[in-house]
Design an enzyme around this catalytic site. Structure first.
Site, PDB file in Angstrom:
ATOM      1  N   LYS A 134      16.451 126.727  89.105  1.00 19.96           N
ATOM      2  CA  LYS A 134      17.541 125.773  88.838  1.00 19.96           C
ATOM      3  C   LYS A 134      17.494 124.620  89.828  1.00 19.96           C
ATOM      4  O   LYS A 134      17.518 123.447  89.456  1.00 19.96           O
ATOM      5  CB  LYS A 134      18.878 126.494  88.958  1.00 19.96           C
ATOM      6  CG  LYS A 134      20.092 125.566  89.046  1.00 19.96           C
ATOM      7  CD  LYS A 134      21.414 126.307  89.117  1.00 19.96           C
ATOM      8  CE  LYS A 134      21.859 126.618  90.495  1.00 19.96           C
ATOM      9  NZ  LYS A 134      22.498 125.544  91.232  1.00 19.96           N
ATOM     10  N   ASN A 135      17.400 124.952  91.122  1.00 18.95           N
ATOM     11  CA  ASN A 135      17.540 123.911  92.149  1.00 18.95           C
ATOM     12  C   ASN A 135      16.303 123.036  92.268  1.00 18.95           C
ATOM     13  O   ASN A 135      16.361 121.963  92.853  1.00 18.95           O
ATOM     14  CB  ASN A 135      17.943 124.536  93.482  1.00 18.95           C
ATOM     15  CG  ASN A 135      19.363 125.109  93.387  1.00 18.95           C
ATOM     16  OD1 ASN A 135      20.107 124.772  92.458  1.00 18.95           O
ATOM     17  ND2 ASN A 135      19.717 125.986  94.296  1.00 18.95           N
ATOM     18  N   ASP A 147      22.074 131.694  99.117  1.00 19.10           N
ATOM     19  CA  ASP A 147      22.412 131.887  97.698  1.00 19.10           C
ATOM     20  C   ASP A 147      22.221 133.325  97.239  1.00 19.10           C
ATOM     21  O   ASP A 147      22.518 133.648  96.096  1.00 19.10           O
ATOM     22  CB  ASP A 147      21.576 130.944  96.814  1.00 19.10           C
ATOM     23  CG  ASP A 147      21.961 129.511  97.037  1.00 19.10           C
ATOM     24  OD1 ASP A 147      21.203 128.622  96.644  1.00 19.10           O
ATOM     25  OD2 ASP A 147      23.022 129.266  97.648  1.00 19.10           O
ATOM     26  N   ARG A 171      26.006 128.720  84.644  1.00 18.61           N
ATOM     27  CA  ARG A 171      25.432 127.472  85.173  1.00 18.61           C
ATOM     28  C   ARG A 171      24.027 127.737  85.722  1.00 18.61           C
ATOM     29  O   ARG A 171      23.186 126.854  85.765  1.00 18.61           O
ATOM     30  CB  ARG A 171      26.297 126.946  86.336  1.00 18.61           C
ATOM     31  CG  ARG A 171      27.561 126.256  85.941  1.00 18.61           C
ATOM     32  CD  ARG A 171      28.252 125.738  87.161  1.00 18.61           C
ATOM     33  NE  ARG A 171      27.310 125.007  87.994  1.00 18.61           N
ATOM     34  CZ  ARG A 171      27.449 124.860  89.315  1.00 18.61           C
ATOM     35  NH1 ARG A 171      28.491 125.403  89.927  1.00 18.61           N
ATOM     36  NH2 ARG A 171      26.572 124.170  90.013  1.00 18.61           N
TER      37      ARG A 171
HETATM   38  C1  EPZ Z   1      21.671 123.270  97.991  1.00 14.31           C
HETATM   39  O1  EPZ Z   1      22.970 122.730  98.210  1.00 14.31           O
HETATM   40  C2  EPZ Z   1      21.805 124.226  96.819  1.00 14.31           C
HETATM   41  N1  EPZ Z   1      22.248 123.490  95.638  1.00 14.31           N
HETATM   42  C3  EPZ Z   1      22.802 125.336  97.150  1.00 14.31           C
HETATM   43  O2  EPZ Z   1      22.722 126.279  96.093  1.00 14.31           O
HETATM   44  C4  EPZ Z   1      22.384 126.056  98.436  1.00 14.31           C
HETATM   45  O3  EPZ Z   1      23.394 126.960  98.821  1.00 14.31           O
HETATM   46  C5  EPZ Z   1      22.128 125.043  99.555  1.00 14.31           C
HETATM   47  O4  EPZ Z   1      21.216 124.020  99.136  1.00 14.31           O
HETATM   48  C6  EPZ Z   1      21.542 125.716 100.801  1.00 14.31           C
HETATM   49  O5  EPZ Z   1      20.310 126.311 100.470  1.00 14.31           O
HETATM   50  C7  EPZ Z   1      21.327 122.794  94.937  1.00 14.31           C
HETATM   51  O6  EPZ Z   1      20.154 122.759  95.279  1.00 14.31           O
HETATM   52  C8  EPZ Z   1      21.830 122.080  93.712  1.00 14.31           C
HETATM   53  P1  EPZ Z   1      22.692 121.696 102.019  1.00 14.31           P
HETATM   54  P2  EPZ Z   1      23.145 121.474  99.228  1.00 14.31           P
HETATM   55  O7  EPZ Z   1      22.787 120.225 102.046  1.00 14.31           O
HETATM   56  O8  EPZ Z   1      21.928 120.624  99.175  1.00 14.31           O
HETATM   57  C9  EPZ Z   1      25.673 120.934 105.644  1.00 14.31           C
HETATM   58  C10 EPZ Z   1      23.404 127.559  94.278  1.00 14.31           C
HETATM   59  O9  EPZ Z   1      24.027 128.618  94.309  1.00 14.31           O
HETATM   60  N2  EPZ Z   1      25.502 119.509 105.320  1.00 14.31           N
HETATM   61  O10 EPZ Z   1      21.371 122.355 102.310  1.00 14.31           O
HETATM   62  O11 EPZ Z   1      24.458 120.855  98.946  1.00 14.31           O
HETATM   63  C11 EPZ Z   1      26.417 121.685 104.558  1.00 14.31           C
HETATM   64  O12 EPZ Z   1      27.817 121.565 104.753  1.00 14.31           O
HETATM   65  C12 EPZ Z   1      23.826 126.434  95.188  1.00 14.31           C
HETATM   66  O13 EPZ Z   1      22.385 127.340  93.574  1.00 14.31           O
HETATM   67  C13 EPZ Z   1      26.069 118.554 106.158  1.00 14.31           C
HETATM   68  O14 EPZ Z   1      26.705 118.886 107.165  1.00 14.31           O
HETATM   69  O15 EPZ Z   1      23.212 122.239 100.619  1.00 14.31           O
HETATM   70  C14 EPZ Z   1      25.938 123.101 104.748  1.00 14.31           C
HETATM   71  O16 EPZ Z   1      26.671 123.699 105.806  1.00 14.31           O
HETATM   72  C15 EPZ Z   1      25.123 126.739  95.888  1.00 14.31           C
HETATM   73  N3  EPZ Z   1      25.904 117.241 105.867  1.00 14.31           N
HETATM   74  C16 EPZ Z   1      24.483 122.916 105.206  1.00 14.31           C
HETATM   75  O17 EPZ Z   1      24.387 121.572 105.660  1.00 14.31           O
HETATM   76  C17 EPZ Z   1      25.188 116.820 104.768  1.00 14.31           C
HETATM   77  O18 EPZ Z   1      25.066 115.600 104.558  1.00 14.31           O
HETATM   78  C18 EPZ Z   1      23.466 123.118 104.095  1.00 14.31           C
HETATM   79  O19 EPZ Z   1      23.813 122.300 103.012  1.00 14.31           O
HETATM   80  C19 EPZ Z   1      24.622 117.809 103.918  1.00 14.31           C
HETATM   81  C20 EPZ Z   1      24.782 119.139 104.212  1.00 14.31           C
END
Ligand code: EPZ
Length: 429
Positions: free
Chosen positions: A22-23, A305, A397
Site C-alpha cells: 500500500k505505502n 505498523d 483501506r
Molecule cells: C508513513 O506515515 C506510513 N504511511 C505510516 O503507515 C507509517 O506508520 C509511518 O510512515 C512510519 O513508518 C504511509 O506511508 C502512507 P513518518 P508518515 O513521517 O510518512 C514524525 C499505515 O498503517 N514527523 O515516517 O506520515 C511523525 O510525527 C500507516 O500504513 C515529524 O515530526 O510517517 C512520527 O512521529 C499508518 N515531522 C515520525 O516522524 C514531519 O514532518 C514518523 O512519521 C513528519 C513526520
C-alpha cells in the site's frame, strides 16, 4: 455501516497471497505525475486508498485506467497545475505526496492539509523544511499548503526526525531540480526504496535509497515505465501474526523475506516456527506463546505498523511483555478495545505492559484505525465466542479482500450490515 462478525477458535490453515505494498503504491501513483509519458504499474493492491488516490489524480487531469485487477496505467501527459482540495484529500494522508510531485513538475503546488490515521500529532515540518532547502516558499492558508519556487535547486537536507513521508516528498520535489540534493537521516523503509527504483526506471538519478543518505541528481526528462510494486510487508506480517494467534499453519505467499526479518525474529522469539522460502514464509504455531519485548523503530527496526497486531498476539502469551512505541506519540488507542475482550494491558504514554491471559472473549468492538482494526481481527480469530468489529472501512483501506482471504484459511468471518444480516460476498468482491 458494514461490520465483521468473527466466531473465534478456528486454526488458520492453508495459503494466502499477499498483494502489492500500500505505502509503495500510494507514493508511486503520485510520482507518476512527474513523468512526461504514460506509466504502467503492476502488483497494485485492490484497496480503497488506491481508488481514492486515483480519484484525486483525476482532479488534476491525470488519467488512471485499470488494465486488470492488479495493473493500472497512469497518463500524466495532460496534467494541470491547480489546487488539490477535494474532500478525499483529507481522507488519504498519502495525498500530500502530490505536493512534492507537483512542485517537482511545475515548481508550484497547492494541496489540502493531509488527514489519515489519527494516532497523535502528525506534523509535516520536515516536509516543509525540505521544500525550503530546495528554494521553495510555502504558506499554510485556509487549510491548504501552498508551495512555490522560481527554480528548484538541489541542496543538502538533514531530517531532524526519520520520516517516510518527508523522505519521499523531498525525493519527488528534487528529482527534476537543478543539481545535486543530498538527504541525510533519510527513512530506509522498503517502500522508499521501491519509489526510488520506480523513478530511476523512468530515468531519474537517485542513489543510496535504503540507506540514511540518499543522493538525487536532477534530470530534465522522465520517461514512461512499466514497473511492479513490491509485496506488502505489513499485510504479510499481519497474516503471519494471525496464523500464530490461532495456532495455525499458513503459507504466506508473494513476500520479500528480507522485508520481514524484524517481524520473523520477534515471532520466533515468541516460539513461533517460521520456514523461509524464496518468495514465501510458512508460519506454524503449536503450544504456548512466549512473552517478549518489542520496540518499534524506523526500518530496519520492528515496524510501527505491526505494533497493534503483535500486541494482540502478546496478550495471549505466557508472562509479561513490554511494547514500546518508538515512532508515534499515541498509537495505543486500540488497547481499550482489546481490554473489552479480556486482555490485561496497561498503557503509560508510549509504553504498554501486557500481562498474557489464557483466552480472549469475543464482544462488540470498533476499529479506530487501519492497523488497530487488523489487531481486532486477529484478537477475534483467537477469541472464544463472537466478535463484532465496526468501522471496517478503516481495515479495508489497507487489506485487500481480507474477509475472503481469511475465509479461504478456514476462519469463521462474515461481513454483516447494520441490522446484523450477512452481506453476500459475491456482491462485494
Ligand atoms: C508513513 O506515515 C506510513 N504511511 C505510516 O503507515 C507509517 O506508520 C509511518 O510512515 C512510519 O513508518 C504511509 O506511508 C502512507 P513518518 P508518515 O513521517 O510518512 C514524525 C499505515 O498503517 N514527523 O515516517 O506520515 C511523525 O510525527 C500507516 O500504513 C515529524 O515530526 O510517517 C512520527 O512521529 C499508518 N515531522 C515520525 O516522524 C514531519 O514532518 C514518523 O512519521 C513528519 C513526520
Amino acid at each position: 455501516m458494514e461490520k465483521f462478525l468473527i466466531t473465534g477458535g478456528n486454526k488458520l490453515k492453508g495459503t494466502v497471497k499477499v498483494g502489492g505494498a500500500k505505502n509503495a503504491a500510494l507514493a508511486v501513483m503520485s510520482a507518476s505525475v512527474l513523468s512526461n509519458e504514460v506509466c504502467r504499474i503492476k502488483n497494485i493492491p485492490g484497496i480503497s486508498d488506491v481508488s481514492l488516490v486515483a480519484k484525486i489524480l483525476a482532479e488534476i487531469n491525470v488519467k488512471v485506467k485499470m488494465l486488470n485487477k492488479t495493473t493500472i496505467e497512469i497518463d500524466p501527459t495532460r496534467v494541470v497545475q491547480r489546487p488539490v482540495s477535494c474532500d478525499i484529500v483529507r481522507r488519504v494522508r498519502a495525498s500530500y505526496y502530490l505536493l512534492g510531485a507537483l512542485l517537482g513538475r511545475f515548481s508550484k503546488a497547492s494541496v489540502s492539509l493531509p488527514g489519515g490515521c489519527n494516532f497523535g500529532v502528525r506534523p509535516i515540518d520536515q516536509h516543509l523544511k525540505g521544500f525550503a532547502r530546495l528554494g521553495a516558499n510555502y504558506e499554510i492558508d485556509a487549510g491548504m499548503i501552498n508551495v512555490e519556487s522560481e527554480k528548484l535547486s538541489g541542496n543538502n537536507v538533514y531530517f531532524d526526525v526519520v520520516s517516510v513521508g518527508a523522505t519521499i516528498n523531498i525525493i519527488l520535489a528534487s528529482v527534476k531540480a537543478e543539481g545535486l540534493t543530498v538527504l541525510e537521516n533519510a527513512a530506509k523503509e522498503p517502500h522508499v526504496v521501491d519509489l526510488a527504483n520506480f523513478l530511476n526506471s523512468m530515468g531519474a538519478d537517485i542513489r543510496g535509497a535504503g540507506t540514511d543518505v540518499i543522493k538525487i541528481r536532477g534530470v530534465e526528462y522522465l520517461s514512461g515505465t512499466s514497473y511492479s510494486i513490491i509485496p506488502d510487508q505489513i499485510e504479510a506480517g499481519t497474516y503471519m501474526v494471525a496464523a500464530a494467534a490461532t495456532g495455525g499453519d499458513v503459507m504466506v505467499q508473494n513476500v520479500t523475506p528480507k522485508h520481514l526479518e524484524a517481524i520473523k525474529s520477534k515471532l520466533e522469539e515468541m516460539g513461533v516456527t517460521i520456514e523461509e522460502h524464496e518468495e514465501s514464509v510458512r508460519v506454524t504455531q503449536d503450544g504456548p506463546l512466549e512473552k517478549c519485548n518489542v520496540k518499534t523503530m524506523p526500518h530496519p527496526g520492528f515496524p510501527t505498523d505491526m505494533q497493534p497486531q503483535i500486541s494482540a498476539l502478546l496478550s495471549l502469551a505466557q508472562g509479561t511483555s513490554i511494547v514500546n512505541e518508538g515512532v508515534w506519540d499515541n498509537r495505543f488507542r486500540y488497547i481499550e478495545e482489546l481490554k473489552r475482550m479480556g486482555a490485561n494491558i496497561s498503557v503509560d504514554g508510549k509504553i504498554a505492559v501486557i500481562e498474557g491471559v489464557k483466552r480472549l472473549t469475543g464482544t462488540y468492538t470498533k476499529a479506530t484505525d487501519l492497523r488497530a482494526g487488523a489487531a481486532l481481527v486477529i484478537a477475534g480469530l483467537a477469541a472464544s465466542g463472537e466478535t463484532t468489529i465496526e468501522n471496517i472501512d478503516h481495515i479495508e483501506r489497507g487489506y485487500e479482500n481480507i474477509c475472503q482471504k481469511l475465509l479461504n484459511l478456514g476462519a469463521n468471518i462474515k461481513r454483516i450490515n447494520e441490522e446484523n444480516e450477512p452481506i453476500n460476498m459475491a456482491k462485494v468482491l
